[in-house]
Design a protein around this motif. Structure first.
Motif, mmCIF file in Angstrom:
data_model
loop_
_atom_site.group_PDB
_atom_site.id
_atom_site.type_symbol
_atom_site.label_atom_id
_atom_site.label_comp_id
_atom_site.label_asym_id
_atom_site.label_seq_id
_atom_site.Cartn_x
_atom_site.Cartn_y
_atom_site.Cartn_z
ATOM 1 N N UNK A 1 0.834 -1.193 0.000
ATOM 2 C CA UNK A 1 0.000 0.000 0.000
ATOM 3 C C UNK A 1 0.882 1.262 0.000
ATOM 4 N N UNK A 2 1.647 1.490 -1.068
ATOM 5 C CA UNK A 2 2.656 2.553 -1.059
ATOM 6 C C UNK A 2 2.079 3.952 -0.846
ATOM 7 N N UNK A 3 2.676 4.634 0.114
ATOM 8 C CA UNK A 3 2.337 6.007 0.442
ATOM 9 C C UNK A 3 3.635 6.755 0.689
ATOM 10 N N UNK A 4 3.579 8.064 0.533
ATOM 11 C CA UNK A 4 4.760 8.897 0.718
ATOM 12 C C UNK A 4 4.773 9.452 2.139
ATOM 13 N N UNK A 5 5.936 9.417 2.745
ATOM 14 C CA UNK A 5 6.158 10.049 4.044
ATOM 15 C C UNK A 5 7.230 11.113 3.875
ATOM 16 N N UNK A 6 7.160 12.149 4.702
ATOM 17 C CA UNK A 6 8.154 13.218 4.698
ATOM 18 C C UNK A 6 8.787 13.284 6.079
ATOM 19 N N UNK A 7 10.109 13.303 6.114
ATOM 20 C CA UNK A 7 10.827 13.424 7.376
ATOM 21 C C UNK A 7 11.445 14.819 7.463
ATOM 22 N N UNK A 8 11.201 15.483 8.580
ATOM 23 C CA UNK A 8 11.702 16.833 8.802
ATOM 24 C C UNK A 8 12.857 16.868 9.797
ATOM 25 N N UNK B 1 13.163 9.060 -7.116
ATOM 26 C CA UNK B 1 13.872 8.096 -7.966
ATOM 27 C C UNK B 1 12.939 7.108 -8.665
ATOM 28 N N UNK B 2 11.687 7.044 -8.210
ATOM 29 C CA UNK B 2 10.761 6.045 -8.746
ATOM 30 C C UNK B 2 10.421 6.313 -10.202
ATOM 31 N N UNK B 3 10.359 5.239 -10.994
ATOM 32 C CA UNK B 3 9.969 5.360 -12.398
ATOM 33 C C UNK B 3 8.519 5.803 -12.541
ATOM 34 N N UNK B 4 7.653 5.353 -11.649
ATOM 35 C CA UNK B 4 6.232 5.691 -11.720
ATOM 36 C C UNK B 4 5.794 6.230 -10.364
ATOM 37 N N UNK B 5 5.447 7.500 -10.315
ATOM 38 C CA UNK B 5 5.008 8.129 -9.068
ATOM 39 C C UNK B 5 3.501 8.374 -9.055
ATOM 40 N N UNK B 6 2.819 7.891 -10.096
ATOM 41 C CA UNK B 6 1.369 8.093 -10.162
ATOM 42 C C UNK B 6 0.689 7.291 -9.057
ATOM 43 N N UNK B 7 -0.358 7.823 -8.536
ATOM 44 C CA UNK B 7 -1.112 7.130 -7.503
ATOM 45 C C UNK B 7 -0.559 7.288 -6.104
ATOM 46 N N UNK B 8 0.603 7.908 -5.959
ATOM 47 C CA UNK B 8 1.172 8.107 -4.631
ATOM 48 C C UNK B 8 0.597 9.375 -4.014
ATOM 49 N N UNK B 9 0.487 9.359 -2.679
ATOM 50 C CA UNK B 9 0.048 10.568 -1.996
ATOM 51 C C UNK B 9 0.818 10.699 -0.685
ATOM 52 N N UNK B 10 1.017 11.929 -0.270
ATOM 53 C CA UNK B 10 1.671 12.209 1.004
ATOM 54 C C UNK B 10 0.710 11.852 2.125
ATOM 55 N N UNK B 11 1.151 10.960 3.035
ATOM 56 C CA UNK B 11 0.241 10.499 4.079
ATOM 57 C C UNK B 11 0.780 10.690 5.489
ATOM 58 N N UNK B 12 2.086 10.914 5.636
ATOM 59 C CA UNK B 12 2.694 10.986 6.967
ATOM 60 C C UNK B 12 3.831 11.993 6.962
ATOM 61 N N UNK B 13 3.929 12.776 8.043
ATOM 62 C CA UNK B 13 5.076 13.652 8.267
ATOM 63 C C UNK B 13 5.635 13.324 9.648
ATOM 64 N N UNK B 14 6.935 13.007 9.700
ATOM 65 C CA UNK B 14 7.582 12.672 10.967
ATOM 66 C C UNK B 14 8.578 13.762 11.349
ATOM 67 N N UNK B 15 8.872 13.808 12.648
ATOM 68 C CA UNK B 15 9.704 14.862 13.233
ATOM 69 C C UNK B 15 9.090 16.230 12.926
ATOM 70 N N UNK B 16 7.765 16.274 12.994
ATOM 71 C CA UNK B 16 7.045 17.506 12.671
ATOM 72 C C UNK B 16 7.451 18.648 13.604
ATOM 73 N N UNK B 17 7.864 18.320 14.823
ATOM 74 C CA UNK B 17 8.287 19.348 15.766
ATOM 75 C C UNK B 17 9.674 19.911 15.441
ATOM 76 N N UNK C 1 -2.094 15.354 6.634
ATOM 77 C CA UNK C 1 -1.437 14.062 6.852
ATOM 78 C C UNK C 1 -1.456 13.708 8.334
ATOM 79 N N UNK C 2 -1.158 12.457 8.595
ATOM 80 C CA UNK C 2 -0.836 12.048 9.952
ATOM 81 C C UNK C 2 0.506 12.690 10.288
ATOM 82 N N UNK C 3 0.731 13.070 11.546
ATOM 83 C CA UNK C 3 2.012 13.643 11.955
ATOM 84 C C UNK C 3 2.510 12.928 13.199
ATOM 85 N N UNK C 4 3.837 12.918 13.350
ATOM 86 C CA UNK C 4 4.468 12.350 14.531
ATOM 87 C C UNK C 4 5.610 13.264 14.953
ATOM 88 N N UNK C 5 5.730 13.505 16.254
ATOM 89 C CA UNK C 5 6.850 14.272 16.786
ATOM 90 C C UNK C 5 8.073 13.357 16.888
#
Length: 141
Positions: free
Chosen positions: A24-31, A96-112, A124-128
């Motif tokens: 179930x591929x989803x994109x996460x962002x780390x801060x 780097x992915x060849x196909x990024x279609x269908x992906x969505x940002x779902x999580x952000x970590x180290x939001x603080x 998105x969901x967030x985590x400190x």
């Protein structure tokens, strides 16, 4: 039920190519500070297992913590992955992915630890940092 998806990609110069599986591929962002120093902004990733790489001789690995390593292409400098060693999970750089279609940002970590000069518009969901360490860091002896 989550469906496994095979993903492929390559670095900027093509010296490193990979194939991996994401449930179930989803994109996460780390801060976190390390990711921002490494990628000059949030590190956007997709978590994968069963990762195989072509061009291993062009992969430089850096042990950035007791439990993880980061890697980049030694030819073009592309950030490749953040690897959780004990679980063998790879957080592959989404660009780097060849196909990024269908992906969505779902999580952000180290939001603080996110600096104030940018904001991501997606809800998105967030985590400190404390929540991330409590959930994922190996227990200390």
């Amino acid at each position: 039920m989550a469906q496994d998806v095979d993903l492929t990609g390559k670095c900027l110069c093509g010296a490193v190519r990979f194939r991996c599986t994401a449930s179930d591929p989803k994109v996460a962002a780390c801060h976190c500070d390390m990711c921002r120093r490494w990628s000059s902004g949030p590190y956007f990733e997709v978590s994968c297992t069963n990762a195989t790489f072509e061009g291993e001789d062009s992969i430089t690995r850096f042990r950035s913590s007791d439990w993880a390593e980061r890697a980049f292409c030694s030819k073009c400098g592309s950030n490749l992955f953040y690897h959780l060693i004990d679980s063998d999970e790879f957080q592959i750089a989404v660009g780097l992915l060849d196909d990024q279609s269908g992906l969505r940002l779902s999580l952000q970590v180290f939001i603080d630890e996110k600096p104030p000069f940018y904001t991501l518009a997606d809800e998105t969901e967030t985590m400190t940092a404390a929540e991330v360490y409590a959930a994922f860091a190996p227990p200390s002896d």
